[in-house]
Design a protein around this motif. Structure first.
Motif, PDB file in Angstrom:
ATOM      1  N   PHE A  44      29.378  65.801  45.213  1.00  0.00           N
ATOM      2  CA  PHE A  44      29.395  64.823  43.836  1.00  0.00           C
ATOM      3  C   PHE A  44      27.811  63.998  43.898  1.00  0.00           C
ATOM      4  N   ILE A  45      27.166  64.243  42.602  1.00  0.00           N
ATOM      5  CA  ILE A  45      25.891  63.638  42.582  1.00  0.00           C
ATOM      6  C   ILE A  45      25.995  62.496  41.339  1.00  0.00           C
ATOM      7  N   PRO A  46      26.186  61.286  41.701  1.00  0.00           N
ATOM      8  CA  PRO A  46      26.262  60.295  40.716  1.00  0.00           C
ATOM      9  C   PRO A  46      24.971  60.211  39.821  1.00  0.00           C
ATOM     10  N   ASP A  47      23.932  60.637  40.118  1.00  0.00           N
ATOM     11  CA  ASP A  47      22.919  60.220  39.417  1.00  0.00           C
ATOM     12  C   ASP A  47      22.006  61.686  39.548  1.00  0.00           C
ATOM     13  N   LEU A  48      21.764  62.347  38.321  1.00  0.00           N
ATOM     14  CA  LEU A  48      20.896  63.594  38.808  1.00  0.00           C
ATOM     15  C   LEU A  48      19.448  63.261  39.062  1.00  0.00           C
TER      16      LEU A  48
ATOM     17  N   GLU B 155      16.703  71.185  38.125  1.00  0.00           N
ATOM     18  CA  GLU B 155      16.572  71.001  36.963  1.00  0.00           C
ATOM     19  C   GLU B 155      16.723  72.330  36.070  1.00  0.00           C
ATOM     20  N   SER B 156      17.280  72.351  34.923  1.00  0.00           N
ATOM     21  CA  SER B 156      17.527  73.585  34.188  1.00  0.00           C
ATOM     22  C   SER B 156      16.963  73.138  32.907  1.00  0.00           C
ATOM     23  N   GLU B 157      17.035  74.316  31.908  1.00  0.00           N
ATOM     24  CA  GLU B 157      16.626  73.708  30.494  1.00  0.00           C
ATOM     25  C   GLU B 157      17.453  72.994  29.895  1.00  0.00           C
ATOM     26  N   ARG B 158      18.722  72.679  30.149  1.00  0.00           N
ATOM     27  CA  ARG B 158      19.611  71.744  29.603  1.00  0.00           C
ATOM     28  C   ARG B 158      19.572  70.399  30.059  1.00  0.00           C
ATOM     29  N   TYR B 159      18.722  70.167  31.209  1.00  0.00           N
ATOM     30  CA  TYR B 159      18.366  69.105  31.678  1.00  0.00           C
ATOM     31  C   TYR B 159      17.025  68.455  31.356  1.00  0.00           C
ATOM     32  N   ASN B 160      17.046  67.176  30.878  1.00  0.00           N
ATOM     33  CA  ASN B 160      15.463  66.397  30.590  1.00  0.00           C
ATOM     34  C   ASN B 160      15.532  65.241  31.341  1.00  0.00           C
TER      35      ASN B 160
ATOM     36  N   SER C  89      19.758  60.677  32.215  1.00  0.00           N
ATOM     37  CA  SER C  89      20.533  60.662  33.356  1.00  0.00           C
ATOM     38  C   SER C  89      21.698  61.511  33.265  1.00  0.00           C
ATOM     39  N   GLY C  90      22.474  61.605  34.152  1.00  0.00           N
ATOM     40  CA  GLY C  90      23.845  62.396  34.408  1.00  0.00           C
ATOM     41  C   GLY C  90      24.439  62.192  35.705  1.00  0.00           C
ATOM     42  N   SER C  91      25.620  63.093  35.635  1.00  0.00           N
ATOM     43  CA  SER C  91      26.403  62.941  37.021  1.00  0.00           C
ATOM     44  C   SER C  91      26.821  64.457  36.871  1.00  0.00           C
ATOM     45  N   LEU C  92      27.060  64.979  38.288  1.00  0.00           N
ATOM     46  CA  LEU C  92      27.583  66.207  38.398  1.00  0.00           C
ATOM     47  C   LEU C  92      28.437  66.274  39.687  1.00  0.00           C
ATOM     48  N   TYR C  93      29.622  67.150  39.541  1.00  0.00           N
ATOM     49  CA  TYR C  93      30.586  67.404  40.629  1.00  0.00           C
ATOM     50  C   TYR C  93      30.707  69.019  40.748  1.00  0.00           C
ATOM     51  N   CYS C  94      30.501  69.465  41.838  1.00  0.00           N
ATOM     52  CA  CYS C  94      30.619  70.718  42.206  1.00  0.00           C
ATOM     53  C   CYS C  94      31.217  71.267  43.372  1.00  0.00           C
TER      54      CYS C  94
ATOM     55  N   GLY D 163      23.296  62.469  30.089  1.00  0.00           N
ATOM     56  CA  GLY D 163      23.299  61.417  29.030  1.00  0.00           C
ATOM     57  C   GLY D 163      23.712  60.224  29.613  1.00  0.00           C
ATOM     58  N   GLU D 164      24.766  60.366  30.532  1.00  0.00           N
ATOM     59  CA  GLU D 164      25.772  59.286  30.780  1.00  0.00           C
ATOM     60  C   GLU D 164      25.948  59.417  32.292  1.00  0.00           C
ATOM     61  N   LEU D 165      26.034  58.005  33.013  1.00  0.00           N
ATOM     62  CA  LEU D 165      26.732  58.210  34.574  1.00  0.00           C
ATOM     63  C   LEU D 165      27.681  57.913  34.361  1.00  0.00           C
ATOM     64  N   LEU D 166      28.575  58.819  35.397  1.00  0.00           N
ATOM     65  CA  LEU D 166      30.309  58.315  35.511  1.00  0.00           C
ATOM     66  C   LEU D 166      30.446  57.329  36.220  1.00  0.00           C
TER      67      LEU D 166
END
Length: 112
Positions: free
Chosen positions: A18-22, A33-38, A42-47, A69-72
């Motif tokens: 879990f990454i609360p802040d990308l 980073e990917s082309e979808r990320y700027n 901000s953003g969050s990820l769970y994998c 664009g949002e933090l969870l």
């Protein structure tokens, strides 16, 4: 998976992440980073990687939720981060069960 990605990192590590802040994940080298990320966003990820073995046949899945664009949760509030990760763990456990059932179905359909 040939290029660097968080999914590849998670797969190689064998554990959920879990990454609360990308932005923090980029600094720690666990978010790529990917082309979808700027960078300005901000953003969050769970994998979570899911590996199913049936009779020496492997089924590999990578379950990922990414919010741009949002933090969870508040990234530096450990209690809030742990609570958010626990929710994702519970959701992913249910999805993992469905993936096991799907793998068993695929295995039966393959005639083995």
């Amino acid at each position: 998976m040939t290029s660097n990605s968080t999914a590849k990192y998670c797969y190689n590590n064998g554990e959920s992440i879990f990454i609360p802040d990308l932005r923090k994940g980029i600094k720690e080298g666990i978010f790529y980073e990917s082309e979808r990320y700027n960078r300005r966003k901000s953003g969050s990820l769970y994998c979570k990687p899911v590996r199913v073995e049936i009779d020496n046949k492997s089924y590999i899945y990578i379950f990922t939720i990414v919010i741009y664009g949002e933090l969870l949760c508040t990234p530096y509030d450990l209690d809030e981060c742990n609570a958010t990760e626990k929710i994702f763990d519970q959701i992913s456990d249910r999805i993992e069960l469905e993936l096991y059932l799907n793998s068993m179905k695929k295995y039966r359909e393959s005639g083995r």
